[in-house]
Design a protein around this motif. Sequence first.
Motif, PDB file in Angstrom:
ATOM      1  N   GLY A  80      -3.353   8.331   6.642  1.00  0.00           N
ATOM      2  CA  GLY A  80      -2.515   7.314   7.343  1.00  0.00           C
ATOM      3  C   GLY A  80      -3.079   5.904   7.297  1.00  0.00           C
ATOM      4  N   GLU A  81      -2.236   5.132   8.025  1.00  0.00           N
ATOM      5  CA  GLU A  81      -2.629   3.830   8.596  1.00  0.00           C
ATOM      6  C   GLU A  81      -2.180   3.495  10.065  1.00  0.00           C
ATOM      7  OE1 GLU A  81      -2.075   1.415   4.406  1.00  0.00           O
ATOM      8  OE2 GLU A  81      -0.355   1.724   5.573  1.00  0.00           O
ATOM      9  N   ARG A 125      -4.018  -3.646   9.303  1.00  0.00           N
ATOM     10  CA  ARG A 125      -3.771  -2.551   8.966  1.00  0.00           C
ATOM     11  C   ARG A 125      -4.866  -1.895   8.554  1.00  0.00           C
ATOM     12  NH1 ARG A 125      -0.264  -1.854   3.793  1.00  0.00           N
ATOM     13  NH2 ARG A 125      -2.172  -2.338   2.659  1.00  0.00           N
ATOM     14  N   PRO A 127      -6.949   2.089   7.400  1.00  0.00           N
ATOM     15  CA  PRO A 127      -6.785   3.474   7.196  1.00  0.00           C
ATOM     16  C   PRO A 127      -7.176   4.457   8.056  1.00  0.00           C
ATOM     17  CG  PRO A 127      -8.560   2.224   5.889  1.00  0.00           C
ATOM     18  CD  PRO A 127      -7.780   1.205   6.869  1.00  0.00           C
TER      19      PRO A 127
ATOM     20  N   ARG B 547      -9.682   5.406  -2.639  1.00  0.00           N
ATOM     21  CA  ARG B 547      -9.008   5.863  -1.271  1.00  0.00           C
ATOM     22  C   ARG B 547      -9.331   7.303  -1.231  1.00  0.00           C
ATOM     23  NH1 ARG B 547      -4.762   3.619   1.479  1.00  0.00           N
ATOM     24  NH2 ARG B 547      -3.703   5.259   2.849  1.00  0.00           N
ATOM     25  N   TYR B 551     -11.552   8.860   1.950  1.00  0.00           N
ATOM     26  CA  TYR B 551     -10.868   9.409   3.024  1.00  0.00           C
ATOM     27  C   TYR B 551     -10.511  11.005   2.657  1.00  0.00           C
ATOM     28  CZ  TYR B 551     -10.894   4.747   4.745  1.00  0.00           C
ATOM     29  OH  TYR B 551     -11.298   3.611   5.056  1.00  0.00           O
TER      30      TYR B 551
END
Lengths: 286, 583
Positions: A80-81, A125, A127, B547, B551
């Motif tokens: 998500g952010e 922003r 993450p 990414r 994550y």
Amino acid sequence: MAVRERIYILPLPAGLVLAALVTLVIGTGYALEGAEEASRFLGLSLFATGLVVLLQTNTNLRGVEVQGVRCPPIPAGTPGEIFLTLTNRSPEPRTGLVVRLRPLRRHREPAFVPVLEPGATVVLRLPLPPVSRGIHALPPLRISTIRPAGFCFAWKLFQPVGDRVILPAPAGISWAQRATASGGDITGVRPAGAADPPARTDWKILARTGRRMVREAEDETPDLRLLRWSDTRESEGVERRLAQLALWLLEARGDGADFLLDLPDGRSPTGAFHEACRRLAGYRLP
Amino acid sequence: MRNDVVSPRARGLILGLTALHGWLAPLPDSVGAVFLLLLAVGAWRAWSGRGLPWWVAIVAAGVSGGWVLWTSAPWWWRPGVWAAVPALAAAAFLLGPGRPLALVWAYLANMILLGVLVLASAHEWSPAAIVVDVLVWLLALQFAYHPPTVPLRWGAALANILRLFLPVGLAVAAFSALLPSRDETSAVSGFTGRGILEAGAFGRVRLSDRPVFKAFWPPDGPPPPAAGQLYWRGDVLEGNAGFTWRRLRPMTVAAPVPAVPRLEILDPMLTRAPQLEPSEPVASVLAEADRAMLLEVPPAVSEDSEVQRFLQPLDPMPVPAALQHMHERFASGGFRYSLRPGRLRRLDLGRFLGTTKVGYCEHYAAAAANLLRTQGIPSRVVVGFRGGSWNPWTRTLTVRGLHAHAWVEAWDGQASAWRRFDPTDAVTNELALRDEAAWDPRQWPWTEWMGKRWEAIWEEFQQTGWAMAGAVAVLTAGVGGLGWWLRARHWRKQHPARRALRRLERRAHGAGLKRQPGETPMAWMQRMATARPERAPWWREAAAEYRRLAYERPPASGQARGRLMRKIVPASAVETKETVPPR
């Protein structure tokens, strides 16, 4: 927004070296005959330099505030952010600000603000790692700086008010595939899904082949989509039923259609997307 | 931020200030050449916008500094050698890739260099120069650490510094006034201005370690005479009243004074500047009228039975022999040196010579002068200072109250000169030892434990030769290997995403695709994808993989890491060096 103006500050290795240098210069000047006055002057000047840098680093964080935090709902299992609105309420520009989420071990990617002019606002922003379904508290924020000289590390902490809504990961059949009670011309059949009501079953095919097929209708989408818990009873388990509802909810949002979420513990207002998301994220069997 | 960079202007400013400090430093020629070479390479690197890897800078600083130290032993009291190390380190830090942190270390090396400069030539640095230098460097450092994309407002930055520096400096100065200082001046100097040496006056003076004056020798001139020969002549006292002596007339030194360096009087109560006495007697003239005055002895002294007994064995003899004989009488007479001899009255000379036998320079000088006069040798007491604390770095001699001294001058008619006679040396060697200790920096308390050890190590190395060199090499290799292992361990412990990102950044940097200051990895990859449409799929895929790795995947997944690298490496390897517009 709870704002903590308490600023913490610690020396960096370069600051420790500067402190050692001050001690060394004054001590050596005391040991060397005839050099005490000049060395003391130098030592005290460097000491004053250290204090000035300490104050400047501290001041560089004054007035920097997190004005707002926004965290859009996302499905479980996806990164998500978080959107931060950083503002500078001081009359001086602030340089070299680093914003990170805590714990630092989990949130590795900071946001860097080279300069923040007086009164200016910047949206950052950051993450967020994926988490499971639910309503989670927003992680605390750390705003830090080592400017203007790199001798000290100053930081302040913020605990943003709000939470992070994590929807169930969408799964199941789409709304378009699902037959509704509104009827319409039959365009074909397809294998039945978990959420297909028994009334749409093509009994002839079932009797002939033993496979459960359902009839598909054209232009089935009504103006108001009723997302009912009871319509998902063919799915096994609470999480699957919630995943089906999440899929329909996101489709309705994407199609711009009105919807109404009906869960066993109550209904959400028509078209209230965030309210519906919160209810799906935080749903527990009554 | 690791991807911070500084502007070439900031790098050039620090480089120029470093060159200025190096120009002020007394660097040996070879070191100066290496220093200039490093600066030139650094300037070229700054101009071309590139830098050498950090380890090249560290190795350059270590090798050049170590070489200077190795070839300059014994090095611990040579300011030029001490200045060489920070100068070379500062120049080496400027070889690096132009990160703010490197400039901070260059700043610190320059401050160490400034400290060496100030300590080595303290009298040439005014407080204003020191403060201005520190302020200029602080301003330059803030310029270097300022975000390069934002112009620095110099006036505002200076005002901001001064706004804090002035009150902080005043507070620090006020606090420092409370600290004990050895450089404070004092009204107690041993010269009262009236020209009278009261009995027991020196005892108070010699207990003070406050400086009276400083003597500066020129940097390229000969060193001062040996410590035992440093007699600073103050007043000449000819009026004899036993233990109390007084100045009868203003005395001028007819003899040529050695090339004494500049004096700085620190004690305002010092009535006249002391003069360094020549080591050899200087020819002079004694008028007959003066001779009678210089033979006056108070009757209470000359008729004292103890004085008579002390003089009994003495027969008339040449002055040098008489002085030598008196030296032996004092040395073997059971006399003792003490700054607290008890109360001795003006005419207690007999009691001192026969009973107490305890005193200090003032008592022995007064007694010797009386005894010489009684023997018919014109004599007088000279008060001044003996010795001083020598600083070979600053070539400064600091004379304090504790160096106050009194001695005797006896007229040698055959040589037509005044001969110096210091009876205190017959009693004790304490003064001589003190002078030696203050003279030799190797005997200073703080260098005694350090310098002697280094000397011992150096001598041992010279004796053992290559065996020791081999051991040192093995030790150095071991320490280096340990450092390398620790670094590799640290690298392995880093998150796989971060390691992969570092590799990608390194490769991209080689292709001219630098990550901008403050740009997050994802933003950087997205910018690359936007700016280079033909390579956009590669960059997007790399961003997505990064990414996922950062994550989503468990950090220990070597497979994922390898996949990212396989995706990333071709993307960057096929990039050509082209200009990519910044964000």
